[in-house]
Design a protein around this motif. Structure first.
Motif, PDB file in Angstrom:
ATOM      1  N   LYS A  35      -9.627  10.433   3.908  1.00 56.63           N
ATOM      2  CA  LYS A  35      -8.695  11.489   4.306  1.00 56.63           C
ATOM      3  C   LYS A  35      -7.258  10.994   4.132  1.00 56.63           C
ATOM      4  N   PRO A  36      -6.283  11.905   4.047  1.00 53.50           N
ATOM      5  CA  PRO A  36      -4.883  11.489   3.887  1.00 53.50           C
ATOM      6  C   PRO A  36      -4.418  10.518   4.969  1.00 53.50           C
ATOM      7  N   GLU A  37      -4.952  10.667   6.184  1.00 53.97           N
ATOM      8  CA  GLU A  37      -4.536   9.759   7.256  1.00 53.97           C
ATOM      9  C   GLU A  37      -5.166   8.372   7.135  1.00 53.97           C
ATOM     10  N   ASP A  38      -6.157   8.225   6.244  1.00 55.98           N
ATOM     11  CA  ASP A  38      -6.722   6.906   5.958  1.00 55.98           C
ATOM     12  C   ASP A  38      -5.753   6.187   5.031  1.00 55.98           C
ATOM     13  N   ARG A  39      -4.977   5.284   5.571  1.00 64.66           N
ATOM     14  CA  ARG A  39      -3.939   4.601   4.789  1.00 64.66           C
ATOM     15  C   ARG A  39      -4.584   3.491   3.973  1.00 64.66           C
ATOM     16  N   VAL A  40      -5.061   3.875   2.769  1.00 68.97           N
ATOM     17  CA  VAL A  40      -5.762   2.934   1.908  1.00 68.97           C
ATOM     18  C   VAL A  40      -5.258   3.062   0.476  1.00 68.97           C
ATOM     19  N   GLU A  41      -5.585   2.046  -0.325  1.00 71.68           N
ATOM     20  CA  GLU A  41      -5.344   2.079  -1.758  1.00 71.68           C
ATOM     21  C   GLU A  41      -6.474   1.317  -2.435  1.00 71.68           C
ATOM     22  N   GLY A  75      15.471   8.953 -19.668  1.00 73.82           N
ATOM     23  CA  GLY A  75      14.080   8.857 -20.077  1.00 73.82           C
ATOM     24  C   GLY A  75      13.157   8.293 -19.018  1.00 73.82           C
ATOM     25  N   HIS A  76      13.660   8.128 -17.803  1.00 71.35           N
ATOM     26  CA  HIS A  76      12.859   7.577 -16.705  1.00 71.35           C
ATOM     27  C   HIS A  76      13.075   8.398 -15.433  1.00 71.35           C
ATOM     28  N   MET A  77      12.144   8.261 -14.516  1.00 69.88           N
ATOM     29  CA  MET A  77      12.288   8.869 -13.190  1.00 69.88           C
ATOM     30  C   MET A  77      11.834   7.859 -12.150  1.00 69.88           C
ATOM     31  N   LEU A  78      12.186   8.130 -10.918  1.00 70.90           N
ATOM     32  CA  LEU A  78      11.836   7.249  -9.814  1.00 70.90           C
ATOM     33  C   LEU A  78      10.776   7.919  -8.969  1.00 70.90           C
ATOM     34  N   GLN A  79       9.730   7.161  -8.625  1.00 70.56           N
ATOM     35  CA  GLN A  79       8.763   7.668  -7.656  1.00 70.56           C
ATOM     36  C   GLN A  79       8.663   6.684  -6.502  1.00 70.56           C
ATOM     37  N   CYS A  80       8.461   7.234  -5.315  1.00 73.03           N
ATOM     38  CA  CYS A  80       8.475   6.451  -4.087  1.00 73.03           C
ATOM     39  C   CYS A  80       7.137   6.595  -3.369  1.00 73.03           C
ATOM     40  N   GLN A  81       6.451   5.472  -3.177  1.00 68.24           N
ATOM     41  CA  GLN A  81       5.194   5.391  -2.439  1.00 68.24           C
ATOM     42  C   GLN A  81       4.149   6.377  -2.945  1.00 68.24           C
ATOM     43  N   LEU A  82       4.034   6.439  -4.279  1.00 68.39           N
ATOM     44  CA  LEU A  82       3.023   7.264  -4.949  1.00 68.39           C
ATOM     45  C   LEU A  82       2.177   6.370  -5.850  1.00 68.39           C
ATOM     46  N   PRO A  83       0.935   6.783  -6.134  1.00 71.16           N
ATOM     47  CA  PRO A  83       0.042   5.928  -6.910  1.00 71.16           C
ATOM     48  C   PRO A  83       0.447   5.755  -8.367  1.00 71.16           C
ATOM     49  N   ILE A  84       0.028   4.619  -8.910  1.00 71.62           N
ATOM     50  CA  ILE A  84      -0.051   4.435 -10.353  1.00 71.62           C
ATOM     51  C   ILE A  84      -1.509   4.058 -10.629  1.00 71.62           C
ATOM     52  N   THR A  85      -2.022   4.476 -11.763  1.00 72.56           N
ATOM     53  CA  THR A  85      -3.432   4.269 -12.068  1.00 72.56           C
ATOM     54  C   THR A  85      -3.599   3.196 -13.123  1.00 72.56           C
ATOM     55  N   GLU A  92      -0.265   1.891  -4.561  1.00 75.81           N
ATOM     56  CA  GLU A  92       0.814   2.822  -4.225  1.00 75.81           C
ATOM     57  C   GLU A  92       2.067   2.018  -3.919  1.00 75.81           C
ATOM     58  N   PRO A  93       2.762   1.561  -4.961  1.00 72.21           N
ATOM     59  CA  PRO A  93       3.945   0.722  -4.730  1.00 72.21           C
ATOM     60  C   PRO A  93       5.039   1.493  -4.002  1.00 72.21           C
ATOM     61  N   ASP A  94       5.883   0.741  -3.325  1.00 76.67           N
ATOM     62  CA  ASP A  94       6.975   1.383  -2.604  1.00 76.67           C
ATOM     63  C   ASP A  94       7.886   2.154  -3.543  1.00 76.67           C
ATOM     64  N   LEU A  95       8.183   1.593  -4.716  1.00 76.16           N
ATOM     65  CA  LEU A  95       9.021   2.268  -5.703  1.00 76.16           C
ATOM     66  C   LEU A  95       8.526   1.927  -7.098  1.00 76.16           C
ATOM     67  N   ALA A  96       8.661   2.887  -8.004  1.00 74.33           N
ATOM     68  CA  ALA A  96       8.340   2.634  -9.403  1.00 74.33           C
ATOM     69  C   ALA A  96       9.283   3.439 -10.282  1.00 74.33           C
ATOM     70  N   GLU A 114       3.364   2.746 -18.369  1.00 74.69           N
ATOM     71  CA  GLU A 114       4.433   3.737 -18.237  1.00 74.69           C
ATOM     72  C   GLU A 114       5.426   3.354 -17.135  1.00 74.69           C
ATOM     73  N   CYS A 115       5.189   2.238 -16.488  1.00 73.98           N
ATOM     74  CA  CYS A 115       6.074   1.773 -15.410  1.00 73.98           C
ATOM     75  C   CYS A 115       6.994   0.681 -15.932  1.00 73.98           C
ATOM     76  N   ARG A 116       8.271   0.960 -15.949  1.00 72.38           N
ATOM     77  CA  ARG A 116       9.250  -0.034 -16.387  1.00 72.38           C
ATOM     78  C   ARG A 116       9.488  -1.079 -15.302  1.00 72.38           C
ATOM     79  N   LEU A 117       9.506  -0.635 -14.049  1.00 76.38           N
ATOM     80  CA  LEU A 117       9.760  -1.531 -12.927  1.00 76.38           C
ATOM     81  C   LEU A 117       8.972  -1.043 -11.726  1.00 76.38           C
ATOM     82  N   VAL A 118       8.274  -1.954 -11.071  1.00 72.23           N
ATOM     83  CA  VAL A 118       7.574  -1.661  -9.819  1.00 72.23           C
ATOM     84  C   VAL A 118       8.146  -2.578  -8.749  1.00 72.23           C
ATOM     85  N   ILE A 119       8.417  -2.001  -7.584  1.00 73.11           N
ATOM     86  CA  ILE A 119       8.967  -2.768  -6.465  1.00 73.11           C
ATOM     87  C   ILE A 119       8.086  -2.573  -5.234  1.00 73.11           C
ATOM     88  N   GLU A 120       7.680  -3.670  -4.643  1.00 73.72           N
ATOM     89  CA  GLU A 120       6.993  -3.653  -3.353  1.00 73.72           C
ATOM     90  C   GLU A 120       7.909  -4.314  -2.330  1.00 73.72           C
TER      91      GLU A 120
END
Length: 195
Positions: A35-41, A75-85, A92-96, A114-120
């Motif tokens: 479930k969404p409340e299950d904080r897992v990856e 040519g890039h966008m920022l995503q925050c705490q979303l999955p990469i496959t 689910e890195p903090d930033l990508a 497709e990820c230029r930079l991942v930050i945890e």
């Protein structure tokens, strides 16, 4: 790279265990088992609980989000705490910083290449975030940073040989980290983040 280890090599179980594929992991969510409340990856086939976050973690994520948003990363966008496959993981890195635009990912999550930079941001999760370096390196993430709040430093990994990152540098408060994303040179003054 001595600090990054594989989840598989760290695990020694006396009983038979089952590793999940990315597809099976998605099915567990669709069926309501997870479930969404299950904080897992999903990390190398293992369903791993995400660590609790302290206020300093939130500060660092918000700071980095605002800092990266200030750049025009063509040519890039920022995503925050979303999955990469990846092939066997869905961290689910903090930033990508991801190539393309939001509409490119309507039906799927970005993959590692497709990820230029991942930050945890690592507070309670430092060992896990260091172990993720092998996941990011094998999946094609160009550059991986760990904001190590335990030791008050920035760990930077780059130059993957498709197995591990060949270059690791550690920076502390008072130093500046620079990296080139597309046509933009981005500079992070560590005093403002770690000071």
């Amino acid at each position: 790279m001595s600090t990054a280890t594989s989840f598989a090599s760290e695990l020694a179980m006396p009983l038979p265990i089952h590793r999940f594929s990315v597809q099976q992991y998605h099915q567990l969510g669709e069926l309501g088992v997870l479930k969404p409340e299950d904080r897992v990856e999903l990390l190398e086939g293992w369903i791993v609980e995400k660590m609790n976050q302290r206020p300093i973690h939130g500060f660092a994520v918000r700071y980095l989000d605002q800092w990266l948003q200030a750049f025009c990363l063509v040519g890039h966008m920022l995503q925050c705490q979303l999955p990469i496959t990846t092939e066997s993981s869905e961290p689910e890195p903090d930033l990508a910083v991801v190539k393309g635009q939001n509409s490119d990912y309507r039906e799927r999550y970005p993959n590692g290449s497709e990820c230029r930079l991942v930050i945890e941001v690592a507070d309670t999760s430092l060992a896990k975030d260091r172990a993720k370096a092998s996941i990011y390196a094998t999946s094609g993430v160009q550059e991986y940073w760990i904001v190590n709040l335990v030791d008050n430093q920035l760990e930077c990994y780059s130059d993957s040989d498709a197995v591990r990152y060949q270059t690791q540098t550690t920076l502390t408060a008072g130093q500046t980290k620079e990296t080139q994303i597309s046509d933009t040179l981005i500079r992070l003054e560590l005093d403002k983040l770690l000071g």
